[in-house]
Design an enzyme around this catalytic site. Sequence first.
Site, PDB file in Angstrom:
ATOM      1  N   THR A 165      -3.896  -9.417  -0.749  1.00  0.00           N
ATOM      2  CA  THR A 165      -3.583  -8.266   0.101  1.00  0.00           C
ATOM      3  C   THR A 165      -2.878  -7.234  -0.774  1.00  0.00           C
ATOM      4  O   THR A 165      -3.539  -6.456  -1.446  1.00  0.00           O
ATOM      5  CB  THR A 165      -2.729  -8.670   1.320  1.00  0.00           C
ATOM      6  OG1 THR A 165      -1.607  -9.461   0.877  1.00  0.00           O
ATOM      7  CG2 THR A 165      -3.535  -9.476   2.313  1.00  0.00           C
ATOM      8  N   LYS A 197      -1.903 -16.600  -2.879  1.00  0.00           N
ATOM      9  CA  LYS A 197      -1.734 -15.171  -2.707  1.00  0.00           C
ATOM     10  C   LYS A 197      -0.409 -14.910  -2.013  1.00  0.00           C
ATOM     11  O   LYS A 197       0.113 -15.754  -1.275  1.00  0.00           O
ATOM     12  CB  LYS A 197      -2.887 -14.545  -1.922  1.00  0.00           C
ATOM     13  CG  LYS A 197      -3.064 -14.999  -0.490  1.00  0.00           C
ATOM     14  CD  LYS A 197      -2.184 -14.346   0.554  1.00  0.00           C
ATOM     15  CE  LYS A 197      -2.179 -12.842   0.441  1.00  0.00           C
ATOM     16  NZ  LYS A 197      -1.205 -12.267   1.433  1.00  0.00           N
ATOM     17  N   THR A 237       3.511 -21.163   1.099  1.00  0.00           N
ATOM     18  CA  THR A 237       3.425 -19.753   0.758  1.00  0.00           C
ATOM     19  C   THR A 237       2.545 -19.058   1.775  1.00  0.00           C
ATOM     20  O   THR A 237       2.052 -19.671   2.710  1.00  0.00           O
ATOM     21  CB  THR A 237       2.845 -19.568  -0.642  1.00  0.00           C
ATOM     22  OG1 THR A 237       2.790 -18.175  -0.931  1.00  0.00           O
ATOM     23  CG2 THR A 237       1.467 -20.155  -0.762  1.00  0.00           C
ATOM     24  N   GLU A 258       6.216  -7.583  -4.488  1.00  0.00           N
ATOM     25  CA  GLU A 258       5.993  -6.148  -4.292  1.00  0.00           C
ATOM     26  C   GLU A 258       7.082  -5.341  -5.003  1.00  0.00           C
ATOM     27  O   GLU A 258       8.260  -5.442  -4.690  1.00  0.00           O
ATOM     28  CB  GLU A 258       5.976  -5.837  -2.798  1.00  0.00           C
ATOM     29  CG  GLU A 258       4.726  -6.372  -2.123  1.00  0.00           C
ATOM     30  CD  GLU A 258       4.739  -6.263  -0.615  1.00  0.00           C
ATOM     31  OE1 GLU A 258       3.661  -6.383  -0.017  1.00  0.00           O
ATOM     32  OE2 GLU A 258       5.827  -6.068  -0.037  1.00  0.00           O
ATOM     33  N   ASN A 310       5.664  -0.998   1.252  1.00  0.00           N
ATOM     34  CA  ASN A 310       5.753  -1.424   2.642  1.00  0.00           C
ATOM     35  C   ASN A 310       5.784  -0.256   3.625  1.00  0.00           C
ATOM     36  O   ASN A 310       5.338  -0.388   4.769  1.00  0.00           O
ATOM     37  CB  ASN A 310       6.961  -2.338   2.833  1.00  0.00           C
ATOM     38  CG  ASN A 310       6.688  -3.718   2.286  1.00  0.00           C
ATOM     39  OD1 ASN A 310       6.010  -4.516   2.914  1.00  0.00           O
ATOM     40  ND2 ASN A 310       7.191  -3.998   1.088  1.00  0.00           N
ATOM     41  N   THR A 352      -1.429   2.574   5.663  1.00  0.00           N
ATOM     42  CA  THR A 352      -2.087   3.878   5.489  1.00  0.00           C
ATOM     43  C   THR A 352      -3.140   3.788   4.394  1.00  0.00           C
ATOM     44  O   THR A 352      -3.194   2.837   3.646  1.00  0.00           O
ATOM     45  CB  THR A 352      -1.056   4.953   5.132  1.00  0.00           C
ATOM     46  OG1 THR A 352      -0.392   4.589   3.910  1.00  0.00           O
ATOM     47  CG2 THR A 352      -0.042   5.107   6.245  1.00  0.00           C
TER      48      THR A 352
END
Length: 405
Positions: free
Chosen positions: A153, A179, A190, A276, A400, A405
């Site tokens: 993702t 992932k 996870t 991230e 985030n 979007t």
Amino acid sequence: MAVGLGPLPDFYPVAGLQIGVAKAGIKKPGRRDLVVLALAEGAQVAGVFTRNQFCAAPVLVTRRHLAAAAPRYLLINTGNANAGNGARGMTDAQACCEALAELTGESAQSVLPFSTGVIGEPLPVDRIRAGLPEALANLSDNGWTEAAQGIMTTDTLPKGESRQIELDGKTVTISGISKGAGMIRPNMATMLGFIATDANIDGSVLQSLVSELGEASFNRITIDGDTSTNDCCMLIATGQSQAPAITADSPHLPALREALRDVFMTLAHAIVRDGEGATKFITIRVEQAGSQQEALDVAYTIAHSPLVKTALFASDPNWGRILAAVGRAGVPDLALEAIEIDLGEVPLVRQGGRADGYTEALGKQVMAETEITIRISLGRGPVTETVWTCDLSHDYVTINAEYRT
């Protein structure tokens, strides 16, 4: 911006398992987003799942199907979590299983569904159904790389590991993918992890292994303290190796457990390294705790502190933030004079205050590194626990804020 995360390995095929990947356009056109794992008859699957009470429909269906039939297929999609969709989510997850069953001649209960992506949006069942023929047509022994890409993702890099060991002169293969990059504080495993071996493992031992190894690896990582609705970690044993069967009293169980542990750890650490916005990989080691719980309470309080995480991002040796996190972790009756805190090899705290010889320059030198260990000794008992996390950067907020979007 992944920290120390290299390219995927050359995967060893796992006998008794084939992988097919398709571009179904689930969220974005032109990207791999649908994965099918086809298992040989007699293969066994064990798993651990999220404890989030809003767990996703595919988690519920997978658990139900595991209890009802021998698995023959795992069906994984990215781009949509199928979570927070109420009764429709259950119907949609079941419909995907039925669609794959119709194409393969197996029962719907032999299909285990997994989803990851945006929460609260209806699963595009028609797109998944339309993508299944492509995935089945692509089934091969060598689909691990494409599968690692097909479950991503917000990951910036695919994650995988593969190795072989010898048991009684026979080769055993272990390959796996994972992932996850955000919404990561697993409370079982996870976000998604799939590890397969051709070893012949007794079913009860298989479940024990995935529970034990998931606890020691995936359950010791955190990016942001958020437990996903979709967390699953699955261990597959196809039984196709010629090595001796693994039972609870098998002399080969320790060697297999250690090899599996290495794969679990590599896949779990890869998630932190690709957190991230992460720029640093942080090991938090709590020693001399009186219990496992208090060791983890201290470790996670530090790992989840926005002040600690932003100081790490800034390479700012503001060690008072670490000290404050230890003090508010909820451990009763701490003997402050017994606590030691080290930043790398640099002593920070001794006897309740700043360690003799500590300088800002020494602290800054460690904080500038991309891989940092924070060690806390509580002086209370024999327990040691380790948690892995990352820093908190501007990019985490951007990723985030712009996720949908």
